[in-house]
Design a protein around this motif. Structure first.
Motif, PDB file in Angstrom:
ATOM      1  N   TYR A  72      -4.174   8.004   0.283  1.00 60.78           N
ATOM      2  CA  TYR A  72      -4.390   8.741   1.275  1.00 60.78           C
ATOM      3  C   TYR A  72      -4.927  10.113   0.742  1.00 60.78           C
ATOM      4  O   TYR A  72      -4.871  10.501  -0.384  1.00 60.78           O
ATOM      5  CB  TYR A  72      -2.860   9.102   1.973  1.00 60.78           C
ATOM      6  CG  TYR A  72      -2.829   8.183   2.959  1.00 60.78           C
ATOM      7  CD1 TYR A  72      -2.970   8.028   4.173  1.00 60.78           C
ATOM      8  CD2 TYR A  72      -2.102   6.819   2.293  1.00 60.78           C
ATOM      9  CE1 TYR A  72      -2.534   6.973   5.122  1.00 60.78           C
ATOM     10  CE2 TYR A  72      -1.834   5.768   3.372  1.00 60.78           C
ATOM     11  CZ  TYR A  72      -1.993   5.899   4.988  1.00 60.78           C
ATOM     12  OH  TYR A  72      -1.593   5.009   5.595  1.00 60.78           O
ATOM     13  N   ASN A  73      -5.872  10.627   1.434  1.00 60.51           N
ATOM     14  CA  ASN A  73      -6.652  12.061   1.152  1.00 60.51           C
ATOM     15  C   ASN A  73      -7.443  12.027  -0.137  1.00 60.51           C
ATOM     16  O   ASN A  73      -7.779  13.010  -0.636  1.00 60.51           O
ATOM     17  CB  ASN A  73      -5.463  13.192   0.712  1.00 60.51           C
ATOM     18  CG  ASN A  73      -4.439  13.259   2.226  1.00 60.51           C
ATOM     19  OD1 ASN A  73      -5.044  13.394   3.171  1.00 60.51           O
ATOM     20  ND2 ASN A  73      -3.366  13.288   2.003  1.00 60.51           N
ATOM     21  N   LYS A 121      -6.347   9.140   6.192  1.00 67.27           N
ATOM     22  CA  LYS A 121      -5.434  10.360   6.757  1.00 67.27           C
ATOM     23  C   LYS A 121      -4.151   9.931   7.418  1.00 67.27           C
ATOM     24  O   LYS A 121      -4.134   9.057   8.445  1.00 67.27           O
ATOM     25  CB  LYS A 121      -6.201  11.455   7.481  1.00 67.27           C
ATOM     26  CG  LYS A 121      -7.385  11.963   6.725  1.00 67.27           C
ATOM     27  CD  LYS A 121      -6.747  12.837   5.867  1.00 67.27           C
ATOM     28  CE  LYS A 121      -7.251  14.149   5.532  1.00 67.27           C
ATOM     29  NZ  LYS A 121      -6.970  14.924   4.484  1.00 67.27           N
ATOM     30  N   LYS A 122      -3.059  10.320   7.145  1.00 68.36           N
ATOM     31  CA  LYS A 122      -1.826  10.008   7.968  1.00 68.36           C
ATOM     32  C   LYS A 122      -1.957  10.646   9.645  1.00 68.36           C
ATOM     33  O   LYS A 122      -2.456  11.804   9.511  1.00 68.36           O
ATOM     34  CB  LYS A 122      -0.461  10.730   7.477  1.00 68.36           C
ATOM     35  CG  LYS A 122      -0.250  10.018   6.056  1.00 68.36           C
ATOM     36  CD  LYS A 122       0.431   8.880   6.127  1.00 68.36           C
ATOM     37  CE  LYS A 122       1.042   8.351   4.950  1.00 68.36           C
ATOM     38  NZ  LYS A 122       1.783   6.887   5.403  1.00 68.36           N
ATOM     39  N   GLY A 123      -1.745   9.789  10.591  1.00 67.45           N
ATOM     40  CA  GLY A 123      -2.010  10.276  11.806  1.00 67.45           C
ATOM     41  C   GLY A 123      -1.383  11.507  12.427  1.00 67.45           C
ATOM     42  O   GLY A 123      -2.035  12.717  12.642  1.00 67.45           O
ATOM     43  N   TYR A 155      -4.047   0.820  11.509  1.00 70.27           N
ATOM     44  CA  TYR A 155      -5.113   2.178  11.134  1.00 70.27           C
ATOM     45  C   TYR A 155      -6.117   2.147  12.034  1.00 70.27           C
ATOM     46  O   TYR A 155      -6.479   0.832  12.629  1.00 70.27           O
ATOM     47  CB  TYR A 155      -5.754   1.632   9.882  1.00 70.27           C
ATOM     48  CG  TYR A 155      -4.797   1.581   8.400  1.00 70.27           C
ATOM     49  CD1 TYR A 155      -4.639   2.918   7.960  1.00 70.27           C
ATOM     50  CD2 TYR A 155      -4.183   0.430   8.213  1.00 70.27           C
ATOM     51  CE1 TYR A 155      -3.816   2.920   6.465  1.00 70.27           C
ATOM     52  CE2 TYR A 155      -3.439   0.503   7.209  1.00 70.27           C
ATOM     53  CZ  TYR A 155      -3.375   1.620   6.178  1.00 70.27           C
ATOM     54  OH  TYR A 155      -2.549   1.595   5.160  1.00 70.27           O
ATOM     55  N   ASN A 168       0.876   9.837  15.799  1.00 71.12           N
ATOM     56  CA  ASN A 168       2.149   9.505  14.995  1.00 71.12           C
ATOM     57  C   ASN A 168       2.332   8.087  14.736  1.00 71.12           C
ATOM     58  O   ASN A 168       3.271   7.591  13.792  1.00 71.12           O
ATOM     59  CB  ASN A 168       3.409  10.145  15.778  1.00 71.12           C
ATOM     60  CG  ASN A 168       3.416  11.759  15.687  1.00 71.12           C
ATOM     61  OD1 ASN A 168       2.715  12.159  14.676  1.00 71.12           O
ATOM     62  ND2 ASN A 168       3.629  12.485  16.634  1.00 71.12           N
ATOM     63  N   GLN A 214       1.889  -1.385   9.943  1.00 69.72           N
ATOM     64  CA  GLN A 214       1.155  -0.386   9.471  1.00 69.72           C
ATOM     65  C   GLN A 214      -0.098  -0.518  10.129  1.00 69.72           C
ATOM     66  O   GLN A 214      -0.963  -1.453   9.812  1.00 69.72           O
ATOM     67  CB  GLN A 214       1.125  -0.120   8.019  1.00 69.72           C
ATOM     68  CG  GLN A 214       0.218   1.075   7.500  1.00 69.72           C
ATOM     69  CD  GLN A 214       0.503   2.403   8.117  1.00 69.72           C
ATOM     70  OE1 GLN A 214       1.648   2.998   7.813  1.00 69.72           O
ATOM     71  NE2 GLN A 214      -0.606   2.965   8.763  1.00 69.72           N
ATOM     72  N   ASP A 267      -2.092   5.457  11.131  1.00 72.08           N
ATOM     73  CA  ASP A 267      -3.047   6.148  10.404  1.00 72.08           C
ATOM     74  C   ASP A 267      -4.702   6.193  10.675  1.00 72.08           C
ATOM     75  O   ASP A 267      -4.852   5.194  11.328  1.00 72.08           O
ATOM     76  CB  ASP A 267      -2.690   5.877   9.065  1.00 72.08           C
ATOM     77  CG  ASP A 267      -1.301   6.351   8.616  1.00 72.08           C
ATOM     78  OD1 ASP A 267      -0.610   7.451   9.205  1.00 72.08           O
ATOM     79  OD2 ASP A 267      -0.464   5.758   7.825  1.00 72.08           O
ATOM     80  N   TYR A 268      -5.420   7.049  10.283  1.00 72.51           N
ATOM     81  CA  TYR A 268      -6.809   6.802  10.386  1.00 72.51           C
ATOM     82  C   TYR A 268      -7.586   6.705   9.150  1.00 72.51           C
ATOM     83  O   TYR A 268      -7.331   7.264   8.067  1.00 72.51           O
ATOM     84  CB  TYR A 268      -7.336   8.283  11.253  1.00 72.51           C
ATOM     85  CG  TYR A 268      -6.769   8.507  12.530  1.00 72.51           C
ATOM     86  CD1 TYR A 268      -7.332   7.755  13.572  1.00 72.51           C
ATOM     87  CD2 TYR A 268      -5.592   9.089  12.667  1.00 72.51           C
ATOM     88  CE1 TYR A 268      -6.624   7.933  14.949  1.00 72.51           C
ATOM     89  CE2 TYR A 268      -4.986   8.988  13.919  1.00 72.51           C
ATOM     90  CZ  TYR A 268      -5.477   8.440  15.004  1.00 72.51           C
ATOM     91  OH  TYR A 268      -4.926   8.545  16.164  1.00 72.51           O
ATOM     92  N   MET A 296      -0.288  14.238  10.511  1.00 74.59           N
ATOM     93  CA  MET A 296      -1.005  15.242   9.888  1.00 74.59           C
ATOM     94  C   MET A 296      -2.139  15.742  10.213  1.00 74.59           C
ATOM     95  O   MET A 296      -2.482  16.806  10.570  1.00 74.59           O
ATOM     96  CB  MET A 296      -0.742  14.977   8.216  1.00 74.59           C
ATOM     97  CG  MET A 296       0.719  14.810   7.653  1.00 74.59           C
ATOM     98  SD  MET A 296       0.700  14.814   6.045  1.00 74.59           S
ATOM     99  CE  MET A 296       0.401  16.187   5.340  1.00 74.59           C
TER     100      MET A 296
END
Length: 155
Positions: A8-9, A130-132, A76, A110, A74, A113-114, A134
């Protein structure tokens, strides 16, 4: 990318120069068409599974585009960053006459994730996970304007 797991990120960079053709279209004509997220999404959703082997592409309109192969809970959703920015609210809230529902947007964000694909400079593509929750906190209206692009893809 041989990584079994996504990070992530982290900004991943891909160069698809001379990777695609259609009929007698020139490279520049083909590339210009793929800067449109509505077109590119069909190709990128399948390609993401090749770049990130831990992802499994889910065909059809399920509300998400990929799941983790090891943990199918999980989910996406793949979104494209274009000249119009990036909208990551549910598709049911996009388009003429449709309304943004903050509660449903937060609930969906929530729950998954994206994967955001920057196609502004196609055939160069940048990808970030990215975490949804956040992402929704950072952009509470589900929209990331073109001027905020650097907040996502700051290498």
């Amino acid at each position: 990318i041989n990584s079994a797991f996504v990070k992530y990120n982290k900004v991943y960079n891909f160069d698809l120069t001379s990777q695609g053709k259609f009929g007698t279209l020139s490279d520049s004509e083909f590339n210009e068409i793929l800067k449109d997220g509505r077109v590119a999404s069909h190709f990128l959703e399948a390609q993401l599974e090749k770049w990130f082997p831990s992802l499994k592409h889910v065909k059809g309109c399920k509300g998400y585009d990929h799941v983790d192969r090891e943990n199918t809970d999980q989910k996406y959703d793949a979104k494209n960053f274009t000249s119009h920015g990036c909208k990551f609210m549910p598709s049911s809230m996009l388009g003429t006459g449709r309304k943004f529902n903050e509660e449903k947007f937060i609930e969906k964000a929530n729950s998954m994730d994206y994967i955001i694909c920057d196609i502004l400079e196609y055939p160069k593509v940048r990808v970030i996970f990215k975490k949804g929750g956040m992402l929704a906190q950072q952009f509470p209206n589900g929209k990331i304007s073109k001027t905020k692009r650097g907040l996502l893809f700051n290498e």
